[in-house]
Design a protein around this motif. Sequence first.
Motif, PDB file in Angstrom:
ATOM      1  N   CYS A  10       0.850  -1.203   0.000  1.00 52.18           N
ATOM      2  CA  CYS A  10       0.000   0.000   0.000  1.00 52.18           C
ATOM      3  C   CYS A  10       0.877   1.240   0.000  1.00 52.18           C
ATOM      4  O   CYS A  10       1.880   1.302   0.720  1.00 52.18           O
ATOM      5  CB  CYS A  10      -0.913  -0.002   1.226  1.00 52.18           C
ATOM      6  N   GLY A  11       0.497   2.225  -0.805  1.00 52.64           N
ATOM      7  CA  GLY A  11       1.276   3.460  -0.904  1.00 52.64           C
ATOM      8  C   GLY A  11       0.689   4.620  -0.125  1.00 52.64           C
ATOM      9  O   GLY A  11       1.150   5.756  -0.273  1.00 52.64           O
ATOM     10  N   GLN A  12      -0.324   4.369   0.708  1.00 50.41           N
ATOM     11  CA  GLN A  12      -0.954   5.409   1.505  1.00 50.41           C
ATOM     12  C   GLN A  12      -0.975   4.997   2.972  1.00 50.41           C
ATOM     13  O   GLN A  12      -1.198   3.836   3.297  1.00 50.41           O
ATOM     14  CB  GLN A  12      -2.374   5.672   1.024  1.00 50.41           C
ATOM     15  N   LYS A  13      -0.751   5.976   3.846  1.00 46.67           N
ATOM     16  CA  LYS A  13      -0.745   5.711   5.279  1.00 46.67           C
ATOM     17  C   LYS A  13      -2.177   5.502   5.773  1.00 46.67           C
ATOM     18  O   LYS A  13      -3.026   6.381   5.608  1.00 46.67           O
ATOM     19  CB  LYS A  13      -0.083   6.880   6.007  1.00 46.67           C
ATOM     20  N   ARG A  14      -2.424   4.338   6.338  1.00 45.88           N
ATOM     21  CA  ARG A  14      -3.748   3.982   6.833  1.00 45.88           C
ATOM     22  C   ARG A  14      -3.625   3.280   8.182  1.00 45.88           C
ATOM     23  O   ARG A  14      -2.535   2.894   8.604  1.00 45.88           O
ATOM     24  CB  ARG A  14      -4.468   3.060   5.836  1.00 45.88           C
ATOM     25  N   ASP A  15      -4.768   3.111   8.833  1.00 47.24           N
ATOM     26  CA  ASP A  15      -4.814   2.346  10.073  1.00 47.24           C
ATOM     27  C   ASP A  15      -4.373   0.912   9.802  1.00 47.24           C
ATOM     28  O   ASP A  15      -4.707   0.325   8.765  1.00 47.24           O
ATOM     29  CB  ASP A  15      -6.229   2.371  10.636  1.00 47.24           C
ATOM     30  N   ALA A  16      -3.603   0.342  10.736  1.00 51.72           N
ATOM     31  CA  ALA A  16      -3.018  -0.984  10.540  1.00 51.72           C
ATOM     32  C   ALA A  16      -4.078  -2.043  10.265  1.00 51.72           C
ATOM     33  O   ALA A  16      -3.942  -2.872   9.356  1.00 51.72           O
ATOM     34  CB  ALA A  16      -2.176  -1.372  11.755  1.00 51.72           C
ATOM     35  N   GLN A  17      -5.155  -2.029  11.032  1.00 48.23           N
ATOM     36  CA  GLN A  17      -6.198  -3.038  10.847  1.00 48.23           C
ATOM     37  C   GLN A  17      -6.875  -2.882   9.496  1.00 48.23           C
ATOM     38  O   GLN A  17      -7.206  -3.870   8.822  1.00 48.23           O
ATOM     39  CB  GLN A  17      -7.234  -2.927  11.970  1.00 48.23           C
TER      40      GLN A  17
ATOM     41  N   ASN B 125       8.510   0.043   3.947  1.00 50.53           N
ATOM     42  CA  ASN B 125       9.616   0.502   3.103  1.00 50.53           C
ATOM     43  C   ASN B 125       9.475   2.014   2.943  1.00 50.53           C
ATOM     44  O   ASN B 125       8.402   2.518   2.608  1.00 50.53           O
ATOM     45  CB  ASN B 125       9.560  -0.162   1.727  1.00 50.53           C
ATOM     46  N   LEU B 126      10.556   2.750   3.208  1.00 52.55           N
ATOM     47  CA  LEU B 126      10.519   4.208   3.137  1.00 52.55           C
ATOM     48  C   LEU B 126      11.419   4.723   2.015  1.00 52.55           C
ATOM     49  O   LEU B 126      12.472   4.163   1.741  1.00 52.55           O
ATOM     50  CB  LEU B 126      10.982   4.815   4.468  1.00 52.55           C
TER      51      LEU B 126
ATOM     52  N   GLY C  39      -5.853  -6.703   2.640  1.00 55.25           N
ATOM     53  CA  GLY C  39      -4.906  -7.699   2.159  1.00 55.25           C
ATOM     54  C   GLY C  39      -3.499  -7.201   1.987  1.00 55.25           C
ATOM     55  O   GLY C  39      -2.650  -7.892   1.393  1.00 55.25           O
ATOM     56  N   CYS C  40      -3.180  -6.009   2.486  1.00 55.64           N
ATOM     57  CA  CYS C  40      -1.833  -5.448   2.346  1.00 55.64           C
ATOM     58  C   CYS C  40      -0.873  -6.085   3.347  1.00 55.64           C
ATOM     59  O   CYS C  40      -1.234  -6.330   4.504  1.00 55.64           O
ATOM     60  CB  CYS C  40      -1.861  -3.934   2.542  1.00 55.64           C
ATOM     61  N   GLN C  41       0.321  -6.337   2.875  1.00 56.47           N
ATOM     62  CA  GLN C  41       1.362  -6.903   3.723  1.00 56.47           C
ATOM     63  C   GLN C  41       2.506  -5.930   3.969  1.00 56.47           C
ATOM     64  O   GLN C  41       3.277  -6.096   4.910  1.00 56.47           O
ATOM     65  CB  GLN C  41       1.911  -8.183   3.078  1.00 56.47           C
ATOM     66  N   LYS C  42       2.631  -4.923   3.100  1.00 55.58           N
ATOM     67  CA  LYS C  42       3.714  -3.955   3.196  1.00 55.58           C
ATOM     68  C   LYS C  42       3.185  -2.548   2.940  1.00 55.58           C
ATOM     69  O   LYS C  42       2.107  -2.363   2.355  1.00 55.58           O
ATOM     70  CB  LYS C  42       4.820  -4.259   2.175  1.00 55.58           C
ATOM     71  N   LEU C  43       3.958  -1.563   3.388  1.00 56.25           N
ATOM     72  CA  LEU C  43       3.672  -0.162   3.091  1.00 56.25           C
ATOM     73  C   LEU C  43       4.890   0.455   2.419  1.00 56.25           C
ATOM     74  O   LEU C  43       6.032   0.157   2.789  1.00 56.25           O
ATOM     75  CB  LEU C  43       3.349   0.629   4.362  1.00 56.25           C
TER      76      LEU C  43
END
Length: 350
Positions: free
Chosen positions: A167-174, A207-208, A180-184
């Motif tokens: 995912c390329g956007q900051k969201r709540d972890a849950q 990943n930053l 279905g995202c595993q990485k940011l």
Amino acid sequence: MSFQKAVEEKVYGVQADVVISYDGVPFLMHDQTLRRTTNVEEVFPELAYDHSSMFNWTDLERLNAGKWFLKNDPFWTVSSFSPSDFVKAANQSVCKLTEMLETIKDNTTVLLNLQDLPEDHPYYATSVNVTLNTVLTSGIPQRAVMWLPSLDRHLVQEIAPGFQQTCGQKRDAQRLRDRGCQKLNLRYTQVTREDIREYASANLSVNLYLVNEPWLYSLLWCMGVESITSNNVQVLLQLPSPLWLMPPDEYRLIWITADLVSLVIIVGIFIFQKWRFGSIRTYNPEQIMLSAAVRRSSRDVNIMKEKLIFSEINSGIETTDGFSLCSENGYANEVVTPMEHHREGKLRMN
């Protein structure tokens, strides 16, 4: 060439933006146009400002995509090129997605993103399908693909369940886990230490980008960041542990010493100024004015001369010595003789 160099450096992964050509060939391009990284203005000047996806692959193959790098030297690395690398860089062409996947498929992971296509593009509605098919037929393991596009994510999860959904956007972890995202994949300024801990507790790795400085890399390392995207991998890979220029105690000692030295300097200046201006108290205002205007001629100066002379006469000082005053043209002695006290005093002033 850049992907080959990255593989030789044994990086964890590479990142690329994918565009679909007008005739359906996925290729790599970060910008919307070809002007910055190719010689399109020389080859197709009338098309220079067109979106890169509006070119057929046969036209894209004609462009040079390496000379700009040698000319601009964006990372100050060209001087380190060997003669053979210099020639190779000067002859780079636009890279196909299949060429990049072939280069890295046995050695590293890949973070893929899709560029948005113009609405009148023939593959506007099927760009995800075209890219997905290219990746799956390349032979790269699904677990080595970090899939960033959010478009048709459910379709991609069904066709390629082994992809690492990113995912390329900051969201709540849950919420991210539910999608279905595993990485940011986020810019390093978007997260805090608390965010990293929250995502780690939810089994989400981060990943930053874009991190090029060793000190910043070291700071993020200590915060628990799993990976970063960088243009300076040849330097960062040489760090076996976080780099600190000095121990914390030495850092504090420097700051305390600097504060004490500053305090001593300020107090010293204050004492010096107090001593300097304290000596002026022995003069009266008329003398200060005359001293300040020693070489200036004005009506005010003449008035101050008269006031000083009458001040001395009235205080009872009788002398035949002359007062040494400043004339209009420089320094000259004017002899002033006081009259008897019961008479009117007459003075001749210049």
